[in-house]
Design an enzyme around this catalytic site. Sequence first.
Site, PDB file in Angstrom:
ATOM      1  N   ASP A  51       1.436  17.117 -94.992  1.00 38.09           N
ATOM      2  CA  ASP A  51       1.286  16.617 -93.636  1.00 38.09           C
ATOM      3  C   ASP A  51       2.386  15.587 -93.352  1.00 38.09           C
ATOM      4  OD1 ASP A  51      -0.850  16.213 -91.286  1.00 38.09           O
ATOM      5  OD2 ASP A  51       0.002  14.265 -91.827  1.00 38.09           O
ATOM      6  N   TYR A  56       6.776   9.615 -88.880  1.00 37.89           N
ATOM      7  CA  TYR A  56       6.710   9.076 -90.252  1.00 37.89           C
ATOM      8  C   TYR A  56       8.089   9.008 -90.909  1.00 37.89           C
ATOM      9  CZ  TYR A  56       1.783  10.707 -90.001  1.00 37.89           C
ATOM     10  OH  TYR A  56       0.486  10.975 -89.646  1.00 37.89           O
ATOM     11  N   LYS A  86       4.010  16.735 -86.357  1.00 40.75           N
ATOM     12  CA  LYS A  86       3.379  16.248 -85.120  1.00 40.75           C
ATOM     13  C   LYS A  86       4.408  15.844 -84.074  1.00 40.75           C
ATOM     14  CE  LYS A  86      -0.171  14.458 -88.144  1.00 40.75           C
ATOM     15  NZ  LYS A  86       0.551  13.954 -89.303  1.00 40.75           N
ATOM     16  N   HIS A 119       0.521  14.213 -81.559  1.00 37.69           N
ATOM     17  CA  HIS A 119       0.191  13.090 -82.450  1.00 37.69           C
ATOM     18  C   HIS A 119      -0.866  12.161 -81.845  1.00 37.69           C
ATOM     19  CE1 HIS A 119       2.137  10.660 -85.937  1.00 37.69           C
ATOM     20  NE2 HIS A 119       0.876  10.340 -85.801  1.00 37.69           N
TER      21      HIS A 119
END
Length: 321
Positions: A51, A56, A86, A119
Amino acid sequence: MAVVVPGVTLSSCDLTMPVIGMGTSSSPPVAPETTKAAIIEAIKAGYRHFDTAFAYRTEQPLGEAIAEALRLGLIKSRDELFITSKLWSSFAEKDLIVPSIRMSLRNLQLDYIDLYLIHWPLKLSQEVRQMPVIREHIFPLDIKSVWEAMEECKSLGLTKAIGVSNFSCKKLEELLSTAKIPPAVNQVEMNPLWQQKKLREFCKARGIHVSAFSPLGANNTKWGDNRILECDVLGEIAKAQGKTTAQISLRWLYEQGVSSIAKSFNNERMKQNLDIFDWSLTEEESNKISQLPQRKGITFESILGPHDLALELDAESLDDC
Ligand code: A2P
């Protein structure tokens, strides 16, 4: 021997997703080489579901780890992996969405993502570089047009499935009222101390799979703490079962029919987190867990600031508990 993680079939896309995925978000962030090395170790241990998210900054190290795993022969083909990424909120605008997934695919060195999620149920200005944000930089999400562009990502073959993250029942209802393709997944905070019964029932009735982030309470991060790992009730059950508290939380989630995104970059702990499939909780233990007092770990207000929209989204998810 690497563990074989059971899968859940996602409705509306005939896709199987391993029920434990490895989270790649670290807070504070770690070096890309550290993330890449942890992912390679995770593949060796049996993880096949990873994921990530544009936000990130781990799409690139994940892409490099996948390429390396193929070179090393740890996997024969990219198709053996399930990769989630996302759509970042600064690109949550109809015309920016296909370019955004293409950018994620370049970062990941992949031709397709398995699951692409919205997200957050809000839009941010493209000027946002850090949190909290000023009031002028946060907007409601135009769910209808954003979801149409997510559907386009799927019909172009850029992702096999589309879904959402951090969506309340109210936001899901709005999305479902115009969606041609229903979301396959809603990824939300969930663990024994934030069980979200109402949201789970809502999703189950509509064929939306719930995936849990922060299944271990996101210990050692800016937004998490040790409330799961230090929970007395979970600790007593762990002792009785001869397991760790982390395993009790992950097993409980699995028994609820939920998948978990559990992050560990430590070799022993990442293996431990997969070792939850050949034992079960007793009815009495499950009942004890279902009675634990509830507390949400992460709120939009704590990330974005005390803006009306953040407070409104937090109130909606409190309603879903
Ligand atoms: P580490 O990466 O050093 O193992 P969550 O999955 O809820 O976001 O929690 C992630 C946090 O929990 C990380 O700090 C991670 O640290 C830690 N963690 C992951 N697995 C375990 C485990 N089995 N026991 C204790 N801590 C764990």
